[in-house]
Design a protein around this motif. Structure first.
Motif, PDB file in Angstrom:
ATOM      1  N   ASN A 483     -11.890 -21.851  -1.537  1.00 43.10           N
ATOM      2  CA  ASN A 483     -11.151 -22.961  -2.135  1.00 43.10           C
ATOM      3  C   ASN A 483      -9.650 -22.766  -1.848  1.00 43.10           C
ATOM      4  N   TYR A 484      -9.348 -22.664  -0.553  1.00 42.00           N
ATOM      5  CA  TYR A 484      -7.990 -22.315  -0.149  1.00 42.00           C
ATOM      6  C   TYR A 484      -7.193 -23.587   0.154  1.00 42.00           C
ATOM      7  N   THR A 485      -5.989 -23.685  -0.400  1.00 35.57           N
ATOM      8  CA  THR A 485      -5.107 -24.825  -0.140  1.00 35.57           C
ATOM      9  C   THR A 485      -4.114 -24.443   0.951  1.00 35.57           C
ATOM     10  N   SER A 486      -4.119 -25.234   2.031  1.00 34.34           N
ATOM     11  CA  SER A 486      -3.241 -24.923   3.161  1.00 34.34           C
ATOM     12  C   SER A 486      -1.787 -25.193   2.791  1.00 34.34           C
ATOM     13  N   ASN A 487      -0.887 -24.619   3.604  1.00 32.81           N
ATOM     14  CA  ASN A 487       0.537 -24.805   3.344  1.00 32.81           C
ATOM     15  C   ASN A 487       1.149 -25.899   4.216  1.00 32.81           C
ATOM     16  N   GLY A 488       0.324 -26.637   4.914  1.00 30.10           N
ATOM     17  CA  GLY A 488       0.823 -27.715   5.757  1.00 30.10           C
ATOM     18  C   GLY A 488      -0.331 -28.371   6.488  1.00 30.10           C
ATOM     19  N   PRO A 489      -0.001 -29.360   7.337  1.00 25.80           N
ATOM     20  CA  PRO A 489      -1.079 -30.049   8.068  1.00 25.80           C
ATOM     21  C   PRO A 489      -1.837 -29.128   9.016  1.00 25.80           C
ATOM     22  N   SER A 490      -1.186 -28.050   9.504  1.00 26.78           N
ATOM     23  CA  SER A 490      -1.860 -27.076  10.366  1.00 26.78           C
ATOM     24  C   SER A 490      -1.399 -25.682   9.969  1.00 26.78           C
ATOM     25  N   GLN A 491      -2.356 -24.767   9.846  1.00 34.03           N
ATOM     26  CA  GLN A 491      -2.027 -23.391   9.475  1.00 34.03           C
ATOM     27  C   GLN A 491      -2.978 -22.446  10.178  1.00 34.03           C
ATOM     28  N   ILE A 492      -2.455 -21.299  10.665  1.00 32.13           N
ATOM     29  CA  ILE A 492      -3.265 -20.279  11.309  1.00 32.13           C
ATOM     30  C   ILE A 492      -3.693 -19.257  10.261  1.00 32.13           C
ATOM     31  N   ILE A 493      -5.003 -18.952  10.254  1.00 34.08           N
ATOM     32  CA  ILE A 493      -5.566 -17.933   9.373  1.00 34.08           C
ATOM     33  C   ILE A 493      -6.061 -16.778  10.252  1.00 34.08           C
ATOM     34  N   TYR A 494      -5.762 -15.542   9.841  1.00 38.48           N
ATOM     35  CA  TYR A 494      -6.163 -14.354  10.587  1.00 38.48           C
ATOM     36  C   TYR A 494      -7.306 -13.666   9.841  1.00 38.48           C
ATOM     37  N   SER A 505     -11.238  -5.442  14.297  1.00 37.59           N
ATOM     38  CA  SER A 505     -10.784  -6.463  15.245  1.00 37.59           C
ATOM     39  C   SER A 505     -10.182  -7.595  14.427  1.00 37.59           C
ATOM     40  N   ILE A 506      -9.206  -8.286  15.022  1.00 37.81           N
ATOM     41  CA  ILE A 506      -8.546  -9.407  14.343  1.00 37.81           C
ATOM     42  C   ILE A 506      -8.661 -10.638  15.225  1.00 37.81           C
ATOM     43  N   GLY A 507      -9.064 -11.724  14.630  1.00 42.04           N
ATOM     44  CA  GLY A 507      -9.119 -13.008  15.308  1.00 42.04           C
ATOM     45  C   GLY A 507      -8.462 -14.067  14.441  1.00 42.04           C
ATOM     46  N   ALA A 508      -8.311 -15.246  14.999  1.00 44.29           N
ATOM     47  CA  ALA A 508      -7.616 -16.295  14.256  1.00 44.29           C
ATOM     48  C   ALA A 508      -8.325 -17.626  14.437  1.00 44.29           C
ATOM     49  N   PHE A 509      -8.116 -18.507  13.463  1.00 44.13           N
ATOM     50  CA  PHE A 509      -8.592 -19.877  13.561  1.00 44.13           C
ATOM     51  C   PHE A 509      -7.584 -20.755  12.825  1.00 44.13           C
ATOM     52  N   ALA A 510      -7.629 -22.033  13.113  1.00 42.40           N
ATOM     53  CA  ALA A 510      -6.642 -22.969  12.567  1.00 42.40           C
ATOM     54  C   ALA A 510      -7.269 -23.846  11.489  1.00 42.40           C
ATOM     55  N   LEU A 511      -6.449 -24.192  10.513  1.00 39.66           N
ATOM     56  CA  LEU A 511      -6.811 -25.159   9.487  1.00 39.66           C
ATOM     57  C   LEU A 511      -6.009 -26.431   9.739  1.00 39.66           C
ATOM     58  N   HIS A 512      -6.680 -27.562   9.795  1.00 38.54           N
ATOM     59  CA  HIS A 512      -6.016 -28.851  10.043  1.00 38.54           C
ATOM     60  C   HIS A 512      -6.350 -29.796   8.906  1.00 38.54           C
ATOM     61  N   ALA A 513      -5.300 -30.334   8.267  1.00 39.63           N
ATOM     62  CA  ALA A 513      -5.470 -31.370   7.242  1.00 39.63           C
ATOM     63  C   ALA A 513      -5.081 -32.697   7.878  1.00 39.63           C
ATOM     64  N   VAL A 514      -6.004 -33.644   7.930  1.00 37.12           N
ATOM     65  CA  VAL A 514      -5.769 -34.897   8.648  1.00 37.12           C
ATOM     66  C   VAL A 514      -5.974 -36.080   7.708  1.00 37.12           C
ATOM     67  N   ASP A 515      -5.446 -37.220   8.159  1.00 38.00           N
ATOM     68  CA  ASP A 515      -5.615 -38.470   7.419  1.00 38.00           C
ATOM     69  C   ASP A 515      -7.062 -38.915   7.541  1.00 38.00           C
ATOM     70  N   CYS A 516      -7.748 -39.004   6.447  1.00 40.41           N
ATOM     71  CA  CYS A 516      -9.153 -39.412   6.450  1.00 40.41           C
ATOM     72  C   CYS A 516      -9.355 -40.771   5.800  1.00 40.41           C
TER      73      CYS A 516
END
Length: 821
Positions: A483-494, A505-516
């Motif tokens: 239940n994580y709230t992003s800090n903007g329209p796009s955020q990188i999570i590690y 090992s460390i990898g990353a993925f992006a969170l995108h908040a878009v107009d729905c």
């Protein structure tokens, strides 16, 4: 010769295939101030032999006598007998179960019958150490089911050829500080003669042959059979007369006690001091017998030995993540030895057979001593992640040792090693969610499923961070990935994936908040207007914006398809509000190549290429299809002209009512008849008397209108009259009562305008002549007076000749008529 040789060959083949033996091999080695002895006894009451008493005991006893300063190190119990075996017995009242067995099959060359024999083994060290010197009794060794005294010896399988036996022996290894350093080797199995066996005894280290001896545990030897029975070591015949003559080595004796009543078992020990040489590493035992069936169960050698015995064990391995450098802790031992292991004994280390490091012992190791050490090993590039690591003591790196040992085959220790590598990290997909509200630029995300998806093992640990630095340092991990709230329209999570070894090992993925907040365009048709015999249709349709979160903009494209073929394009006129709709009508011309029955599809948000221009909540509900059938006028078939008889002046009466049903193509069709085409086209003034219709013209055209559900067709047919043969009525009563007052001919007047009627009496006299200009004959003569009263003809039969003067009727019609008052 051939007839004599063939049975011998068959016998040899049968013997080879029917006999089975258990090869004698080294079982255990003892190095130290050790010696050995035997204790055991037979179950036979007398030497076996064909035809003699076949009794056998189920228990027997023997005495163990050691010096007071002898310490028992090992005690192994062997027992054997005829048959397939009894493997659960008792020693001094305690249950003993065989841990090893030696089954064999022997086929005699006299009767060719295969017979089973067995030997069994159990470690009874604890019992013998506890008991010490004294009486040992083996009981419950029951072979009476195969050696049965109730059956005459001539019928028992084993008694009949003198192979009935049973017995037991305990091999005892003891230690005494007054003994020299010796090496004891125990070899066991179950091999037999006749005719001969050869046994190699490996793993010997003869450095001094003084006091060397060899012992045998053997079964089924017979005192009374001495047919070329020779026991040899290294080609030298063994003998210990008078107990063990050189021509009858196994004769039921015990070298320890000097007993000669062991009846079909032997516990024999021979001095071999002069029969082996210093430096020998093996010995060859040969046993020949021309007749006696003898089974050798165990062979024990004692040799003076003053040698170390280097062994090594790997105690611990320390690995580092993604490193070819490993730390190994090991221990070198000098146990089971008879001499010191010198300092500087080489140690070689191999990885999958490749030499990767060497070292050596640092101190001199006493007997039973050990030394621990550590070494850092740098594995060469290309070493697989999983490999076998082998430590070999007394190996200078070439596979060659520098120290002579009691056992040259126990210098290595191996372990499977898996290098620690960062765990494989699968690429995670970016996550897109809707903004919390329109224009907020943030979203609420659930990426907790990645925690399990990333794991390669249940023990792996996965945590999420907002920066690479935090992930590297394991600080401030995200505690609410579900239940994580992003800090903007796009955020990188590690994501940090760490295994049980601490490698990560460390990898990353992006969170995108878009107009729905999107519209949702749908469409349906309401009404389709069609014209008969036309490919032009008018379609009323409605575009909806239901189940939406935003307006549907004006100009949203609409494409129309017929059977998948694009035929027309239009657009919405206005913005359609949430939950709203817009009605419109479009005229479509269906191309000629499209069949009359087709599928009509309206697709909203389709520019004619299958592509939309408006992002919607649901991109799969934009189309609406309906089956359409173009309408055409019905085809009137089977309509033929009708001909009826001329009833005067070319007119007639017609019945065309059957056409009302025969012209229908469907039960609900309507058929009507009209006097004019205009009335038929307009559907007014229909003819109502279709079964008795009287024409007014000849021919007269009748128009028929066929109406189906949608359309109608108009066609016509003609009503014709023809001059039919006239019909005469043969009775005249000219009395003025208005009935038959004249000679009436139906179908004559106003039809055959040129007819001539002549009437004659029975004598052929012309009475009357008439034509179209005259009235019908009323019985009055016009040509000659026939009767007395005026000119009326008398009652009677008259004849007429009717000339029609028509081409279709060239012959006159002749008949009769009767005149009455």
């Amino acid at each position: 010769m051939k007839r004599k040789l063939l049975p011998f060959i068959l016998l040899l083949l049968y013997t080879l295939t029917a006999n089975s033996q258990v090869d004698i091999e080294l079982y255990e080695q003892f190095n130290g101030r050790y010696d050995f002895t035997f204790v055991g006894n037979t179950l036979n009451l007398q030497p076996n032999g064909a035809g003699v008493d076949c009794s056998i005991l189920t228990s027997s006893s023997a005495e163990l006598t050691l010096n007071p300063d002898d310490t028992i190190l090992r005690a192994y119990l062997y027992w054997a007998g005829s048959g397939s075996g009894d493997f659960e017995i008792q020693l001094n009242g305690q249950d003993v179960v065989a841990s090893r067995t030696f089954p064999v099959v022997f086929t005699s060359s006299t009767d060719f019958i295969p017979r089973d024999f067995f030997s069994a083994f159990a470690d009874v060290t604890t019992l013998v150490q506890t008991t010490g010197n004294g009486t040992y009794t083996v009981s419950d060794l029951d072979l009476t089911d195969v050696i049965n005294n109730d059956v005459p010896p001539t019928q028992n399988l084993y008694c009949v050829n003198g192979t009935n036996f049973g017995g037991w022996a305990i091999f005892v290894v003891y230690e005494n500080d007054n003994l020299p350093l010796n090496q004891l080797n125990l070899y066991d199995g179950l091999q037999f003669v006749p005719n001969s066996i050869d046994i190699e005894l490996p793993s010997l280290n003869v450095i001094d042959n003084i006091g060397a001896k060899i012992g045998f545990i053997a079964w089924e030897g017979d005192e009374n059979i001495a047919n070329n029975e020779v026991l040899s070591i290294n080609g030298n015949v063994l003998g210990n007369p008078p107990l063990n003559p050189s021509n009858n080595a196994f004769n039921g004796t015990n070298s320890v006690t000097g007993a000669s009543d062991m009846y079909n078992m032997d516990l024999d020990i021979y001095d071999i001091q002069n029969l082996i040489q210093i430096g020998d590493e093996s010995a060859d035992i040969s046993l020949e017998s021309g007749q006696d069936f003898v089974m050798v169960n165990a062979i024990i050698t004692k040799l003076n030995s003053q040698l170390p015995d280097a062994t090594i064990e790997l105690d611990d391995i320390t690995l580092a993540c993604n490193s070819l450098v490993i730390e190994a802790d090991y221990t070198v031992y000098n146990v089971n030895s008879t001499d010191l292991l010198p300092a500087g004994t080489p140690i070689a280390i191999y990885a999958d057979g490749v030499l990767v490091a060497t070292t050596q012992t640092q101190t001199e190791l006493p007997i039973d001593g050990n030394e621990s050490g550590s070494i850092t090993i740098t594995l060469p590039a290309g070493t697989p992640t999983d490999f076998e690591l082998v430590f070999v003591v007394d190996d200078n790196g070439t596979g060659t040792g520098t120290i002579t040992e009691t056992n040259e085959n126990n210098n290595s220790f191996s372990v499977d090693v898996s290098l620690w590598m960062s765990p494989p990290f699968q690429q995670l997909e970016d996550i897109t969610v809707c903004e919390t509200f329109n224009g907020s630029g943030i979203g609420i995300f659930d990426f907790s499923a990645y925690e399990e998806e990333l794991k390669n093992s249940p023990t792996d640990v996965v945590r999420f961070y907002t920066s690479m630095e935090n992930a590297e340092n394991e600080t401030d991990h995200i505690t609410n990935p579900e239940n994580y709230t992003s800090n903007g329209p796009s955020q990188i999570i590690y994501a940090r994936l760490q295994d049980e070894n601490g490698c990560y090992s460390i990898g990353a993925f992006a969170l995108h908040a878009v107009d729905c907040l999107f519209p949702d365009a749908t469409i349906s048709t309401n009404n389709i207007e069609k014209s008969c015999d036309s490919r032009i249709i008018e379609v009323a349709f409605t575009v909806y914006n239901l189940d939406s979160d935003d307006i549907l903009p004006a100009g949203t494209p609409i494409s129309i398809y017929a059977n998948g073929q694009f035929i027309e394009y239009t657009e919405t006129l206005l913005d359609i509000a949430i939950g709203g709709s817009e009605d419109d009508v479009i005229v479509l011309t269906i191309p000629g190549g499209i069949p009359m029955d087709f599928e009509l599809t309206f697709v909203v948000d389709d520019d004619g290429t299958g592509n939309g221009i408006v992002q919607e909540i649901d991109e799969t509900n934009n189309s609406y299809s309906i089956n359409v059938s173009l309408v055409s006028s019905p085809v009137i078939t089977g309509l033929e002209d009708i001909i009826s008889c001329n009833e005067g002046f070319g007119l007639g009466t017609f019945d065309f009512s059957d056409y009302e049903q025969s012209l229908k193509q469907n039960p609900d069709d309507i058929v009507a008849f009209y006097l004019t085409q205009q009335d038929a086209e307009q559907g007014i003034n229909p003819i109502t008397n279709t079964s008795q219709f009287i024409t007014t013209d000849n021919p007269q055209e009748i128009f028929v209108r066929l109406n189906d559900e949608f359309c109608y067709s108009v066609a016509s047919f003609l009503l014709y009259t023809k001059n039919c043969p006239p019909q005469t009525y043969n009775y005249v009563t000219p009395n003025g009562d208005g009935i038959n007052d004249t000679f009436f001919v139906r179908g004559l007047r106003n039809i055959f305008l040129n007819f001539k009627m002549s009437i004659y009496n029975r004598w052929g006299a012309l009475v009357w002549i008439g034509d179209h200009s005259k009235e019908d004959w009323d019985g009055i003569a016009s040509e000659a007076k026939v009767g007395a009263d005026s000119r009326t003809v008398p009652v009677g039969t008259y004849y007429f000749v009717l000339e029609l003067n028509e081409p279709d009727y060239p012959q006159p019609i002749v008949g009769w008529v009767y005149v009455s008052k």
